[in-house]
Design a protein around this motif. Sequence first.
Motif, PDB file in Angstrom:
ATOM      1  N   ASP A   1     -12.440   3.514  -2.323  1.00  0.00           N
ATOM      2  CA  ASP A   1     -12.558   3.007  -0.962  1.00  0.00           C
ATOM      3  C   ASP A   1     -11.186   2.587  -0.448  1.00  0.00           C
ATOM      4  OD1 ASP A   1     -13.924   2.245   1.337  1.00  0.00           O
ATOM      5  OD2 ASP A   1     -14.281   0.203   0.612  1.00  0.00           O
ATOM      6  N   ASP A   2     -10.907   2.884   0.798  1.00  0.00           N
ATOM      7  CA  ASP A   2      -9.638   2.505   1.416  1.00  0.00           C
ATOM      8  C   ASP A   2      -9.939   1.885   2.770  1.00  0.00           C
ATOM      9  OD1 ASP A   2      -7.114   2.239   2.462  1.00  0.00           O
ATOM     10  OD2 ASP A   2      -6.502   4.301   2.067  1.00  0.00           O
ATOM     11  N   THR A   3      -9.836   0.550   2.853  1.00  0.00           N
ATOM     12  CA  THR A   3     -10.065  -0.163   4.103  1.00  0.00           C
ATOM     13  C   THR A   3      -8.777  -0.870   4.496  1.00  0.00           C
ATOM     14  OG1 THR A   3     -10.781  -2.232   3.064  1.00  0.00           O
ATOM     15  CG2 THR A   3     -12.488  -0.555   3.463  1.00  0.00           C
ATOM     16  N   GLU A   4      -8.781  -1.478   5.639  1.00  0.00           N
ATOM     17  CA  GLU A   4      -7.597  -2.202   6.096  1.00  0.00           C
ATOM     18  C   GLU A   4      -7.284  -3.381   5.170  1.00  0.00           C
ATOM     19  OE1 GLU A   4      -6.365  -4.825   9.958  1.00  0.00           O
ATOM     20  OE2 GLU A   4      -7.543  -3.007  10.300  1.00  0.00           O
ATOM     21  N   ARG A   5      -8.317  -3.977   4.596  1.00  0.00           N
ATOM     22  CA  ARG A   5      -8.155  -5.168   3.762  1.00  0.00           C
ATOM     23  C   ARG A   5      -7.796  -4.858   2.309  1.00  0.00           C
ATOM     24  NH1 ARG A   5      -9.684 -10.677   3.703  1.00  0.00           N
ATOM     25  NH2 ARG A   5     -10.457 -11.309   1.669  1.00  0.00           N
ATOM     26  N   LYS A   6      -8.361  -3.773   1.743  1.00  0.00           N
ATOM     27  CA  LYS A   6      -8.084  -3.471   0.342  1.00  0.00           C
ATOM     28  C   LYS A   6      -8.332  -1.995   0.044  1.00  0.00           C
ATOM     29  CE  LYS A   6     -12.588  -4.362  -1.703  1.00  0.00           C
ATOM     30  NZ  LYS A   6     -13.322  -5.091  -2.722  1.00  0.00           N
ATOM     31  N   ILE A   7      -7.767  -1.562  -1.075  1.00  0.00           N
ATOM     32  CA  ILE A   7      -7.974  -0.216  -1.603  1.00  0.00           C
ATOM     33  C   ILE A   7      -8.601  -0.369  -2.978  1.00  0.00           C
ATOM     34  CG2 ILE A   7      -6.935   1.986  -2.199  1.00  0.00           C
ATOM     35  CD1 ILE A   7      -4.567   1.273  -0.436  1.00  0.00           C
TER      36      ILE A   7
ATOM     37  N   ARG B   1       0.809  -1.228   0.000  1.00  0.00           N
ATOM     38  CA  ARG B   1       0.000   0.000   0.000  1.00  0.00           C
ATOM     39  C   ARG B   1       0.839   1.275   0.000  1.00  0.00           C
ATOM     40  NH1 ARG B   1      -4.570   0.607   2.834  1.00  0.00           N
ATOM     41  NH2 ARG B   1      -5.569  -1.375   2.859  1.00  0.00           N
TER      42      ARG B   1
END
Length: 89
Positions: free
Chosen positions: A77-83, A61
């Motif tokens: 979207d930007d989450t802990e699991r994926k962007i 990342r």
Amino acid sequence: MVPYQLVLTLNRTTIASLVLADFDDAFVNTEIGVDTARGFNRHFVAQFAYFDHVRHLITDRHDLTSDMTWAPYELVDDTERKISFRRRS
């Protein structure tokens, strides 16, 4: 010889990347500079943007958002699991 990179889409899910340069018969395993890394990253992102059928990129990342928004993508979207990004129209 100036270092350069070749990227080839082999099929719908695989890309081959080849970096060529003249190392004067010696290869030094050292960290490259920030500007050089950014150049390689953006070259790859530009290739990623060129092929419409390439939909997933597995990578670190670090600086991904700045490289992808430099290319024709916007952050969705930007989450802990994926962007997630969307190609700009």
